[in-house]
Scaffold this motif. Structure first.
Motif, PDB file in Angstrom:
ATOM      1  N   SER A 257       7.248   9.559   4.822  1.00  8.21           N
ATOM      2  CA  SER A 257       7.223   8.182   4.310  1.00  8.21           C
ATOM      3  C   SER A 257       6.938   8.265   2.811  1.00  8.21           C
ATOM      4  CB  SER A 257       6.191   7.385   5.106  1.00  8.21           C
ATOM      5  OG  SER A 257       6.115   6.055   4.661  1.00  8.21           O
TER       6      SER A 257
ATOM      7  N   SER B 296       4.466   9.070   0.890  1.00  9.97           N
ATOM      8  CA  SER B 296       3.781  10.235   0.327  1.00  9.97           C
ATOM      9  C   SER B 296       4.536  11.532   0.617  1.00  9.97           C
ATOM     10  CB  SER B 296       2.353  10.338   0.873  1.00  9.97           C
ATOM     11  OG  SER B 296       1.706   9.099   0.765  1.00  9.97           O
TER      12      SER B 296
ATOM     13  N   GLU C 211       9.583   9.234  13.153  1.00 12.76           N
ATOM     14  CA  GLU C 211      10.382   7.999  13.153  1.00 12.76           C
ATOM     15  C   GLU C 211      11.866   8.351  13.211  1.00 12.76           C
ATOM     16  OE1 GLU C 211       9.025   4.431  11.089  1.00 12.76           O
ATOM     17  OE2 GLU C 211       7.478   5.635  10.132  1.00 12.76           O
TER      18      GLU C 211
ATOM     19  N   ARG D 230       7.572   0.603   3.188  1.00 10.55           N
ATOM     20  CA  ARG D 230       6.749  -0.119   4.162  1.00 10.55           C
ATOM     21  C   ARG D 230       6.281  -1.503   3.653  1.00 10.55           C
ATOM     22  NH1 ARG D 230       5.855   2.705   8.526  1.00 10.55           N
ATOM     23  NH2 ARG D 230       5.835   4.837   7.816  1.00 10.55           N
TER      24      ARG D 230
ATOM     25  N   LYS E 246       6.574  -8.721   3.796  1.00 11.34           N
ATOM     26  CA  LYS E 246       7.009  -9.581   2.673  1.00 11.34           C
ATOM     27  C   LYS E 246       8.472  -9.976   2.895  1.00 11.34           C
ATOM     28  CE  LYS E 246       3.766  -7.060  -0.309  1.00 11.34           C
ATOM     29  NZ  LYS E 246       3.451  -5.939   0.604  1.00 11.34           N
TER      30      LYS E 246
HETATM   31  C1  LIG Z   1       2.925  -4.303   6.507  1.00 10.32           C
HETATM   32  C2  LIG Z   1       2.412  -3.439   5.392  1.00 10.32           C
HETATM   33  C3  LIG Z   1       2.411  -3.904   4.082  1.00 10.32           C
HETATM   34  C4  LIG Z   1       1.957  -3.114   3.036  1.00 10.32           C
HETATM   35  N1  LIG Z   1       2.001  -3.596   1.753  1.00 10.32           N
HETATM   36  C5  LIG Z   1       1.650  -2.783   0.729  1.00 10.32           C
HETATM   37  C6  LIG Z   1       1.777  -3.204  -0.633  1.00 10.32           C
HETATM   38  O1  LIG Z   1       2.169  -4.342  -0.921  1.00 10.32           O
HETATM   39  N2  LIG Z   1       1.463  -2.325  -1.628  1.00 10.32           N
HETATM   40  C7  LIG Z   1       1.023  -1.066  -1.357  1.00 10.32           C
HETATM   41  O2  LIG Z   1       0.746  -0.294  -2.283  1.00 10.32           O
HETATM   42  N3  LIG Z   1       0.857  -0.634  -0.074  1.00 10.32           N
HETATM   43  C8  LIG Z   1       1.173  -1.460   0.960  1.00 10.32           C
HETATM   44  N4  LIG Z   1       1.030  -1.020   2.255  1.00 10.32           N
HETATM   45  C9  LIG Z   1       0.449   0.301   2.494  1.00 10.32           C
HETATM   46  C10 LIG Z   1       1.508   1.376   2.341  1.00 10.32           C
HETATM   47  O3  LIG Z   1       2.614   1.062   3.129  1.00 10.32           O
HETATM   48  C11 LIG Z   1       0.911   2.711   2.728  1.00 10.32           C
HETATM   49  O4  LIG Z   1      -0.133   3.007   1.823  1.00 10.32           O
HETATM   50  C12 LIG Z   1       1.964   3.807   2.666  1.00 10.32           C
HETATM   51  O5  LIG Z   1       2.971   3.591   3.618  1.00 10.32           O
HETATM   52  C13 LIG Z   1       1.323   5.175   2.880  1.00 10.32           C
HETATM   53  O6  LIG Z   1       2.318   6.147   2.863  1.00 10.32           O
HETATM   54  P1  LIG Z   1       2.101   7.519   3.605  1.00 10.32           P
HETATM   55  O7  LIG Z   1       3.376   8.278   3.399  1.00 10.32           O
HETATM   56  O8  LIG Z   1       0.842   8.148   3.173  1.00 10.32           O
HETATM   57  O9  LIG Z   1       1.913   7.146   5.158  1.00 10.32           O
HETATM   58  P2  LIG Z   1       2.808   6.301   6.170  1.00 10.32           P
HETATM   59  O10 LIG Z   1       3.671   5.354   5.448  1.00 10.32           O
HETATM   60  O11 LIG Z   1       1.893   5.782   7.201  1.00 10.32           O
HETATM   61  O12 LIG Z   1       3.771   7.386   6.821  1.00 10.32           O
HETATM   62  C14 LIG Z   1       3.342   8.457   7.601  1.00 10.32           C
HETATM   63  C15 LIG Z   1       4.491   8.923   8.461  1.00 10.32           C
HETATM   64  O13 LIG Z   1       4.124  10.102   9.166  1.00 10.32           O
HETATM   65  C16 LIG Z   1       4.571  10.001  10.496  1.00 10.32           C
HETATM   66  N5  LIG Z   1       3.757  10.893  11.342  1.00 10.32           N
HETATM   67  C17 LIG Z   1       2.418  10.792  11.586  1.00 10.32           C
HETATM   68  N6  LIG Z   1       2.019  11.775  12.423  1.00 10.32           N
HETATM   69  C18 LIG Z   1       3.117  12.495  12.710  1.00 10.32           C
HETATM   70  C19 LIG Z   1       3.334  13.634  13.531  1.00 10.32           C
HETATM   71  N7  LIG Z   1       2.327  14.187  14.222  1.00 10.32           N
HETATM   72  N8  LIG Z   1       4.583  14.147  13.617  1.00 10.32           N
HETATM   73  C20 LIG Z   1       5.619  13.559  12.927  1.00 10.32           C
HETATM   74  N9  LIG Z   1       5.471  12.482  12.136  1.00 10.32           N
HETATM   75  C21 LIG Z   1       4.235  11.958  12.015  1.00 10.32           C
HETATM   76  C22 LIG Z   1       4.369   8.533  10.800  1.00 10.32           C
HETATM   77  O14 LIG Z   1       5.110   8.145  11.941  1.00 10.32           O
HETATM   78  C23 LIG Z   1       4.889   7.903   9.517  1.00 10.32           C
HETATM   79  O15 LIG Z   1       6.270   7.760   9.534  1.00 10.32           O
HETATM   80  C24 LIG Z   1       1.473  -1.813   3.307  1.00 10.32           C
HETATM   81  C25 LIG Z   1       1.439  -1.343   4.641  1.00 10.32           C
HETATM   82  C26 LIG Z   1       1.910  -2.128   5.677  1.00 10.32           C
HETATM   83  C27 LIG Z   1       1.882  -1.608   7.087  1.00 10.32           C
END
Ligand SMILES: Cc1cc2nc3c(=O)[nH]c(=O)nc-3n(C[C@H](O)[C@H](O)[C@H](O)COP(=O)(O)OP(=O)(O)OC[C@H]3O[C@@H](n4cnc5c(N)ncnc54)[C@H](O)[C@@H]3O)c2cc1C
Length: 403
Positions: A10, A12, A35, A42, A47
């Motif tokens: 995603s 990060s 996914e 996300r 929004k």
């Molecule tokens: C509805 C909503 C609105 C938001 N609005 C904002 C905003 O306006 N501004 C902002 O800055 N942030 C916002 N956020 C927060 C932002 O989306 C998150 O901070 C961001 O998505 C984090 O990214 P990430 O890659 O760290 O984790 P995530 O986006 O959570 O992605 C992690 C991924 O890893 C996958 N995964 C986990 N474990 C495993 C495994 N064991 N094997 C395979 N895959 C795995 C998950 O399924 C997921 O796809 C919002 C979040 C949501 C839910």
């Protein structure tokens, strides 16, 4: 050749893969996600994507990006076990992925109401593209909605549901809205605006049960005091918990997030963690901080890429966050927790203003409403003391409003 394995594709995880290529890493990069759609943004889920009738996920990168950067994106695969000694990860389908370096970018998942409260699991949660599709289908047929949780995501959903003509009630256990993320002045302003539009908001109210009355086809939400609210649908937005089980089971240090150093390194010398699943050591505060926002995770991805490739570290940036609630655009930077004084620049009545949060006379947080240019300027001033800031901005701060 093993190369780098990234779990989670995603904001990060994709940023980490991109940053590694930018830093000229030329080994294999495998990016594994459970996914089934190409990595997407996300924030729009609560929004634009929720308010529009039609929607397709907004992709983080075009489909061609992965092939042209030789990033092996593996979709629909869940990693279930790590073997730190052998340096490999096992998937639910039995596949084994070996690595030289592992980056955990697993993100977070919505905190759920306990089964003793959500009787029959009627409540909706919003984190993924699939959650959104289910929620939109239910909302389109609903006349009323109860939203449990008055945080940023809960309030974004509330504003959209209200604009669609639904009767909306927000139930918040704490004494005010968005307590973890916004200053008092902003919370009060948003509360007023939302109440004026007709949103019903119950502060200081805990939910003791949510159940479905099948005969009448309504959900019944019971509050701590015994009062019942009926709605066609219940949406729960009470925060997110980091995906940390994989790391904990493997023996990595975990405490509200996978604990990592200033460079993103976990307690294992071959494993890094970035984004919502990770808690980074902050030397200024002397403790670990877990952010839940897009920008900090992307910044962390760049730091890890430079730690792995030995290239120059990017300049340190403070976490930034944004939120859209109806016509209100909120931008935030720094940390509002522990601020001991707030000053407001410009009048809130104008609809565009900024709130400065100070701790021990130093600017530690900036939050603006409909003032993107001022945000950019103030963001760069974080860290300045109050007197120098007043001089630089050529303002006299209104009398301090001490907490
Ligand atoms: C509805 C909503 C609105 C938001 N609005 C904002 C905003 O306006 N501004 C902002 O800055 N942030 C916002 N956020 C927060 C932002 O989306 C998150 O901070 C961001 O998505 C984090 O990214 P990430 O890659 O760290 O984790 P995530 O986006 O959570 O992605 C992690 C991924 O890893 C996958 N995964 C986990 N474990 C495993 C495994 N064991 N094997 C395979 N895959 C795995 C998950 O399924 C997921 O796809 C919002 C979040 C949501 C839910």
């Amino acid at each position: 050749m093993s190369g780098i394995l990234i779990i989670g594709a995603s904001h990060s995880g994709v940023a980490a893969a991109a940053a590694l290529r930018t830093a000229k890493y030329d080994g294999c990069i495998k990016l594994v996600t459970q996914e089934n759609v190409l990595p997407y943004h996300r924030p729009p889920l609560s929004k634009e994507a929720l308010s529009r009738d039609e929607f397709t996920p907004t992709l983080l990168r075009p489909a061609s990006f992965y092939a042209s950067n030789e990033i092996d994106l593996v979709q629909g695969v869940k990693i279930v076990e790590l073997n730190l000694e052998e340096r490999h990860a096992s998937a639910e389908n039995g596949d084994l992925y070996s690595y030289d370096r592992l980056i955990l970018a697993q993100g977070a998942e919505p905190r759920r109401l306990p089964p003793s409260v959500d009787v029959g699991a009627v409540a909706h949660y919003l984190r993924t593209h699939e959650d959104l599709a289910a929620l939109k289908a239910r909302l389109s047929a609903a006349r009323s909605v109860v939203i449990v949780g008055g945080g940023l995501i809960g309030m974004e959903i509330a504003a959209i549901a209200l604009a669609k003509g639904l009767e909306v009630t927000v139930i918040e256990a704490g004494p005010r809205l968005m307590e973890r993320t916004v200053s008092k002045s902003i919370a009060n302003y948003l509360l007023d605006r939302h109440l004026n539009k007709g949103l019903r908001i119950r502060l200081g109210s805990a939910v003791s049960s949510v159940r479905r009355d099948e005969d009448r086809s309504v959900d019944l939400v019971t509050l701590g005091g015994g009062e019942q609210i009926e709605a066609d649908i219940v949406v729960v937005a009470i925060g997110a918990a980091p995906h940390e089980k994989l790391a904990r089971d493997a023996g990595l240090k975990v405490e509200n997030g996978i604990l990592v150093s200033e460079a993103g390194l976990s307690s294992d010398p071959a494993v890094y963690a970035v984004g919502d699943c990770s808690a980074w050591y902050d030397p200024d505060l002397g403790r670990h901080i877990r952010n839940e926002a897009v920008n900090p995770g992307q910044d962390q991805a760049k730091i890890v890429a430079s730690a792995i490739t030995g290239t120059e570290l990017p300049a340190k940036r403070l976490p930034r966050y944004w939120s859209h609630q109806a016509a209100i655009q909120l931008q935030m930077s720094g940390d509002v927790n522990g601020i001991d004084m707030e000053a407001v620049l410009n009048a809130p009545a104008s609809g565009a203003f900024s709130v400065l949060g100070f701790r021990s006379d130093r600017l530690v947080a900036v939050q603006t409403i409909n003032a993107p240019q001022q945000f950019g300027k103030l963001h760069d001033m974080i860290g300045m003391d109050r007197a120098s800031l007043a001089a630089a901005l050529d303002v006299e701060f209104p009398p301090p409003h001490h907490h």
